[in-house]
Design a protein around this motif. Structure first.
Motif, PDB file in Angstrom:
ATOM      1  N   ASP A 110      54.707  42.731 -11.899  1.00 22.92           N
ATOM      2  CA  ASP A 110      53.527  42.238 -13.026  1.00 22.92           C
ATOM      3  C   ASP A 110      52.261  42.529 -12.234  1.00 22.92           C
ATOM      4  N   ALA A 111      51.843  43.689 -12.449  1.00 20.43           N
ATOM      5  CA  ALA A 111      50.848  44.339 -11.412  1.00 20.43           C
ATOM      6  C   ALA A 111      50.366  45.721 -11.913  1.00 20.43           C
ATOM      7  N   ALA A 112      49.258  46.458 -11.799  1.00 12.85           N
ATOM      8  CA  ALA A 112      48.921  47.623 -12.158  1.00 12.85           C
ATOM      9  C   ALA A 112      49.466  48.605 -11.329  1.00 12.85           C
ATOM     10  N   PHE A 113      48.868  49.176  -9.990  1.00 14.09           N
ATOM     11  CA  PHE A 113      49.366  49.933  -9.099  1.00 14.09           C
ATOM     12  C   PHE A 113      49.376  49.102  -7.823  1.00 14.09           C
ATOM     13  N   GLU A 114      50.553  48.877  -7.415  1.00 11.74           N
ATOM     14  CA  GLU A 114      50.380  48.021  -5.997  1.00 11.74           C
ATOM     15  C   GLU A 114      51.701  48.657  -5.207  1.00 11.74           C
ATOM     16  N   ALA A 115      51.252  48.209  -3.861  1.00 13.07           N
ATOM     17  CA  ALA A 115      52.499  48.699  -2.843  1.00 13.07           C
ATOM     18  C   ALA A 115      53.225  47.450  -2.539  1.00 13.07           C
ATOM     19  N   VAL A 116      54.566  47.450  -2.558  1.00  9.78           N
ATOM     20  CA  VAL A 116      55.232  46.097  -2.231  1.00  9.78           C
ATOM     21  C   VAL A 116      56.324  46.765  -1.122  1.00  9.78           C
ATOM     22  N   LEU A 154      56.024  55.622  -6.967  1.00 13.10           N
ATOM     23  CA  LEU A 154      55.207  56.478  -6.851  1.00 13.10           C
ATOM     24  C   LEU A 154      54.859  56.946  -5.600  1.00 13.10           C
ATOM     25  N   GLY A 155      55.005  56.126  -4.606  1.00  8.44           N
ATOM     26  CA  GLY A 155      55.000  56.284  -3.053  1.00  8.44           C
ATOM     27  C   GLY A 155      55.992  57.162  -2.312  1.00  8.44           C
ATOM     28  N   LYS A 156      55.441  57.600  -1.349  1.00  7.74           N
ATOM     29  CA  LYS A 156      56.424  58.487  -0.531  1.00  7.74           C
ATOM     30  C   LYS A 156      56.770  57.876   0.804  1.00  7.74           C
ATOM     31  N   ARG A 157      55.927  57.382   1.295  1.00  4.10           N
ATOM     32  CA  ARG A 157      56.263  56.642   2.559  1.00  4.10           C
ATOM     33  C   ARG A 157      56.282  55.026   2.395  1.00  4.10           C
ATOM     34  N   VAL A 158      55.615  54.642   1.377  1.00  2.66           N
ATOM     35  CA  VAL A 158      55.847  53.101   1.129  1.00  2.66           C
ATOM     36  C   VAL A 158      56.333  52.778  -0.340  1.00  2.66           C
ATOM     37  N   ALA A 159      56.609  51.794  -0.637  1.00  3.04           N
ATOM     38  CA  ALA A 159      57.154  51.655  -1.941  1.00  3.04           C
ATOM     39  C   ALA A 159      55.854  51.246  -2.806  1.00  3.04           C
ATOM     40  N   TYR A 160      55.337  52.366  -3.405  1.00  6.23           N
ATOM     41  CA  TYR A 160      53.877  52.242  -4.089  1.00  6.23           C
ATOM     42  C   TYR A 160      54.424  52.378  -5.716  1.00  6.23           C
ATOM     43  N   VAL A 161      54.128  51.226  -6.483  1.00  7.43           N
ATOM     44  CA  VAL A 161      54.683  51.488  -7.931  1.00  7.43           C
ATOM     45  C   VAL A 161      53.750  51.184  -8.781  1.00  7.43           C
TER      46      VAL A 161
END
Length: 250
Positions: free
Chosen positions: A184-190, A156-163
């Motif tokens: 294994d998360a809901a919405f998270e930056a990795v 989902l993220g543009k600048r970070v790996a938001y998933v």
């Protein structure tokens, strides 16, 4: 005759006084209200409720910055909001005697609960509408059968790996189709390194992202045109799943 007219007048008055006046502080809840057949009760929506059927409805600010004065001016019998709306606004409305229902919209169960709850509140058809939603969802995920056994990342993220991970409504829907969604998360930056270590089979892009070299050879699906449908925790996201299925499994 006079008595009959008085009786009819009283019936009309009671019906009018019982009519719901609903303000929605979430585009997702607005669409859910339409889904359960309560669109006619809507009198106010946010600036983000831009679908044609919201034309003519009073705008009452945003999701996180609602205009409580504008809301109160509509004399609502019910205000519906998500956990994105700060509680202080909702507490203020409650202090003025307004009934408020607040919903968490993260998982499939959350979306199903919102459908059932709003259906029961505004039409007494909550169980029926929840069953209808679940049936439409099952039909939609069948079109994603080619993802069965695949390792999938929803980016989902543009600048970070938001998933959107396996515990989000999107991830859960894909896992019903047999995919394995990470993380294994809901919405998270990795981190990008973490995503690369997963060795995904498919990356679904819901934003314009420059992928690192380790992911450039992975199959990518451009779902950006479906963003407004898929990132909509309401019955609307089912239409996005159907289209995604045609794109991924063609």
């Amino acid at each position: 005759m006079i008595r009959l007219l008085l009786f009819v007048f009283l019936l009309v008055s009671v019906a009018a006084s019982a009519a719901e006046r609903v303000v929605s502080l979430s585009p997702a809840l607005t669409e859910t209200l339409f889904f359960v057949g309560a669109g006619k009760e809507l009198v106010g929506v946010t600036r983000y409720c831009t679908v044609p059927r919201c034309k003519g409805l009073k705008r009452v600010g945003g999701i996180v910055d609602p205009n409580v004065e504008a809301i109160l001016s509509l004399k609502p019998t019910l205000v519906v909001a998500t956990t994105l709306t700060p509680e202080r606004y909702l507490d203020f409305l409650k202090s003025r005697g307004v009934k408020v229902e607040r919903f968490r919209l993260v998982t499939l169960k959350d979306v199903e609960f919102a459908v059932e709850r709003l259906g029961n509140l505004l039409g007494g058809n909550g169980s029926q509408k929840r069953a209808e939603f679940e049936a439409e969802l099952r039909a939609a995920v069948l079109k994603l059968g080619c993802l069965s056994g695949k390792r999938v990342v929803l980016l989902l993220g543009k600048r970070v790996a938001y998933v959107a991970g396996s515990r989000s409504y999107l991830g859960e829907a894909l896992e019903i189709a047999g995919a394995k969604v990470y993380p294994d998360a809901a919405f998270e930056a990795v981190s990008w390194d973490y995503l690369c270590s997963l060795s995904p089979d498919v990356v679904v892009l819901l934003s314009k992202v420059s992928l690192p070299a380790c992911l450039k050879k992975v199959r990518t699906v451009n779902a950006l045109p479906l963003k407004d449908l898929l990132l909509h925790p309401s019955p609307v996201f089912i239409r996005g799943l159907e289209t995604l299925g045609r794109e991924v499994c063609r």
